[in-house]
Design a protein around this motif. Structure first.
Motif, mmCIF file in Angstrom:
data_model
loop_
_atom_site.group_PDB
_atom_site.id
_atom_site.type_symbol
_atom_site.label_atom_id
_atom_site.label_comp_id
_atom_site.label_asym_id
_atom_site.label_seq_id
_atom_site.Cartn_x
_atom_site.Cartn_y
_atom_site.Cartn_z
ATOM 1 N N GLU A 108 40.144 32.312 40.931
ATOM 2 C CA GLU A 108 40.903 33.529 40.645
ATOM 3 C C GLU A 108 41.147 34.312 41.934
ATOM 4 O O GLU A 108 40.242 34.516 42.745
ATOM 5 N N SER A 109 42.381 34.764 42.120
ATOM 6 C CA SER A 109 42.741 35.541 43.302
ATOM 7 C C SER A 109 43.571 36.745 42.897
ATOM 8 O O SER A 109 44.138 36.791 41.800
ATOM 9 N N VAL A 110 43.656 37.712 43.804
ATOM 10 C CA VAL A 110 44.457 38.903 43.544
ATOM 11 C C VAL A 110 45.153 39.326 44.838
ATOM 12 O O VAL A 110 44.578 39.229 45.926
ATOM 13 N N LEU A 111 46.378 39.783 44.718
ATOM 14 C CA LEU A 111 47.122 40.291 45.858
ATOM 15 C C LEU A 111 46.838 41.779 46.039
ATOM 16 O O LEU A 111 46.636 42.509 45.069
ATOM 17 N N TYR A 112 46.882 42.221 47.270
ATOM 18 C CA TYR A 112 46.715 43.651 47.564
ATOM 19 C C TYR A 112 47.735 44.479 46.792
ATOM 20 O O TYR A 112 47.410 45.542 46.249
ATOM 21 N N SER A 113 48.965 43.982 46.735
ATOM 22 C CA SER A 113 50.049 44.723 46.081
ATOM 23 C C SER A 113 49.920 44.766 44.570
ATOM 24 O O SER A 113 50.617 45.538 43.904
ATOM 25 N N GLU A 114 49.016 43.943 43.997
ATOM 26 C CA GLU A 114 48.877 43.878 42.543
ATOM 27 C C GLU A 114 47.457 44.200 42.071
ATOM 28 O O GLU A 114 47.118 43.998 40.915
ATOM 29 N N LYS A 115 46.638 44.708 42.962
ATOM 30 C CA LYS A 115 45.214 44.908 42.661
ATOM 31 C C LYS A 115 44.997 45.988 41.601
ATOM 32 O O LYS A 115 45.722 46.984 41.513
ATOM 33 N N THR A 116 43.985 45.770 40.787
ATOM 34 C CA THR A 116 43.457 46.777 39.872
ATOM 35 C C THR A 116 41.940 46.721 40.003
ATOM 36 O O THR A 116 41.377 45.755 40.551
ATOM 37 N N GLU A 117 41.258 47.706 39.498
ATOM 38 C CA GLU A 117 39.799 47.703 39.613
ATOM 39 C C GLU A 117 39.195 46.484 38.921
ATOM 40 O O GLU A 117 38.252 45.868 39.428
ATOM 41 N N ASP A 118 39.744 46.101 37.788
ATOM 42 C CA ASP A 118 39.220 44.956 37.047
ATOM 43 C C ASP A 118 39.456 43.645 37.797
ATOM 44 O O ASP A 118 38.549 42.812 37.891
ATOM 45 N N THR A 119 40.685 43.442 38.313
ATOM 46 C CA THR A 119 40.975 42.185 39.007
ATOM 47 C C THR A 119 40.198 42.079 40.313
ATOM 48 O O THR A 119 39.811 40.985 40.731
ATOM 49 N N LEU A 120 39.955 43.202 40.957
ATOM 50 C CA LEU A 120 39.165 43.176 42.192
ATOM 51 C C LEU A 120 37.728 42.720 41.911
ATOM 52 O O LEU A 120 37.138 42.003 42.712
ATOM 53 N N LYS A 121 37.195 43.114 40.784
ATOM 54 C CA LYS A 121 35.812 42.755 40.449
ATOM 55 C C LYS A 121 35.677 41.286 40.070
ATOM 56 O O LYS A 121 34.654 40.657 40.345
ATOM 57 N N THR A 122 36.706 40.731 39.453
ATOM 58 C CA THR A 122 36.589 39.350 38.950
ATOM 59 C C THR A 122 37.148 38.301 39.903
ATOM 60 O O THR A 122 36.771 37.127 39.822
ATOM 61 N N ALA A 123 38.032 38.672 40.804
ATOM 62 C CA ALA A 123 38.646 37.696 41.717
ATOM 63 C C ALA A 123 37.660 37.255 42.784
ATOM 64 O O ALA A 123 36.802 38.025 43.235
ATOM 65 N N GLN A 124 37.796 36.002 43.215
ATOM 66 C CA GLN A 124 36.968 35.505 44.323
ATOM 67 C C GLN A 124 37.717 35.594 45.648
ATOM 68 O O GLN A 124 37.090 35.647 46.703
#
Length: 411
Positions: free
Chosen positions: A280-296
């Protein structure tokens, strides 16, 4: 030789204008230089007292910044002109708060040199590292205007030290003083009878140390990292991203998180990199608190925050030296006391070799090398902390260039 140089400059100007429609970066430079004189005339009056700082690109600007800031503090009523040759420097620092006007340096014709100096009439000129412009410098000398070169680094194979390098060699004598990064550069200058030279070291060390005085806190990075080990890969290129992707996909490490800040943040390349990851990954431009916690993996598709992000690194990888592009800034992570991994193409970067010799930095050539050293640094906390500490001490041992330069200027 002067005729040959000037002919070459005019030909270069013609070639750049010809190919500009087919290359966005070259086009930006060509269009920007067309506006240089009009911008200067708008901001600079004959009665103004001025300073002029010139940098080839963004890296040289960051290198000169500690000196620029001190001069801004001292010369409060002067207008300061900052010039770049590269669009990458101009585009990112065109709104620099420490100067009054930012322009592209015009192509180095004799007429351009005279017009530029007629408008700017600098009380003091500072060039950073290289990007020597003979016609400009000779015109400065003819007008008896002060100029210095800081953080200069010379190599024996450069034109200045060859029989055909007379024009460039003579241009160096326009500087009242040259501050070099090392003894080798000083010796080379003395070999052409330039003797007003001091080994001050590299102002980049003073620049990165100043980063520690800033607020480097980033709440979203703290949310992403949590209690995990964090690997920051900065200024990455595709060849480095491939190593990182393969490692992540083949080494399932739940307690390790990766932050990747690509050099090129074009959407298609970022999306492809993200697609290649099996975690799981997340982009800076699409980050949320939840995705930041779960993304590797956290992919930074933005510019201007990498130097603060390194504050959260336990291990850093710096891109550029795996392929044919130059190694990016390794001092930025080193100041935070972390071990660093780079590619093997680092011969033009003496600070990298010094940190390798101190065993704070590790050069890799392929996937196998990368996997081996990264795994060692992840699993061996003693090695990790020891290597990082050596980089921290290396930075501290090399500060002080700014003081020598300001002392020469009597500031």
């Amino acid at each position: 030789m002067s005729f040959i140089y000037n002919l070459g400059i005019h030909l270069t100007d013609t070639v750049l204008k010809t190919i500009a429609p087919f290359n966005d970066k070259i086009k930006s430079g060509v269009m920007g230089r067309k506006n240089t004189f009009s911008i200067l005339k708008k901001h600079i009056k004959n009665e103004d007292k001025t300073l002029w700082f010139h940098c080839a690109s963004l890296g040289e600007y960051e290198q000169g910044l500690p000196v620029f800031k001190k001069l801004r503090e001292h010369y409060k009523t002067h207008k300061i002109v900052l010039s770049f040759f590269s669009p990458s420097g101009y585009d990112i620092r065109k709104n620099s708060p420490i100067v009054d006007v930012v322009v592209y340096i015009p192509i180095d014709t004799q007429n351009n040199a005279k017009t530029f100096l007629d408008i700017v009439h600098p009380e003091l000129t500072i060039f950073v590292k290289y990007d020597i412009w003979p016609n400009v410098l000779n015109e400065l000398k003819r007008r008896q205007l002060r100029a210095i070169l800081i953080s200069a680094a010379f190599r024996k194979n450069q034109s200045y030290f060859k029989f055909y390098g007379k024009q460039l060699r003579e241009a160096l004598f326009a500087f009242e003083h040259i501050f070099t990064q090392n003894e080798i550069s000083k010796t080379l200058l003395e070999s052409i009878n330039y003797n007003k030279v001091s080994v001050s070291g590299d102002t980049r060390f003073d620049r990165v140390i100043s980063q520690l005085e800033q607020d480097n806190k980033l709440d979203f990075i703290e949310t992403f990292k949590g209690e995990n080990l964090c690997i920051v890969a900065g200024s990455t290129w595709p060849e480095g991203e491939k190593l990182i992707t393969n490692y992540i996909n083949t080494h399932p490490l739940k307690q390790v998180k990766f932050i990747v800040a690509p050099h090129n943040i074009k959407d298609n390349q970022i999306k492809q990199f993200q697609k290649n990851l099996n975690v799981e990954s997340v982009l800076y431009s699409e980050k949320t608190e939840d995705t930041l916690k779960t993304a590797q993996v956290f992919i930074i598709n933005a510019i201007g925050i990498l130097s603060k992000i390194y504050n959260y690194a336990d291990i850093a990888y710096v891109g550029g030296a795996l392929g044919h592009t130059g190694l990016h800034n390794t001092l930025e992570p080193a100041v935070f006391g972390v071990p660093i991994i780079i590619g093997g193409n680092h011969k033009a970067f003496p600070e990298a070799q010094q940190m390798i010799d101190l065993k704070g930095m590790f050069a890799v050539e392929n996937q196998s090398d990368f996997n081996k050293i990264l795994t060692q640094l992840i699993e061996n906390s003693t090695l990790r902390k020891s290597s990082g500490s050596k980089n921290d001490q290396f930075i501290k041992n090399n500060k002080g260039a700014v003081i020598q330069i300001l002392d020469h200027l009597r500031i």
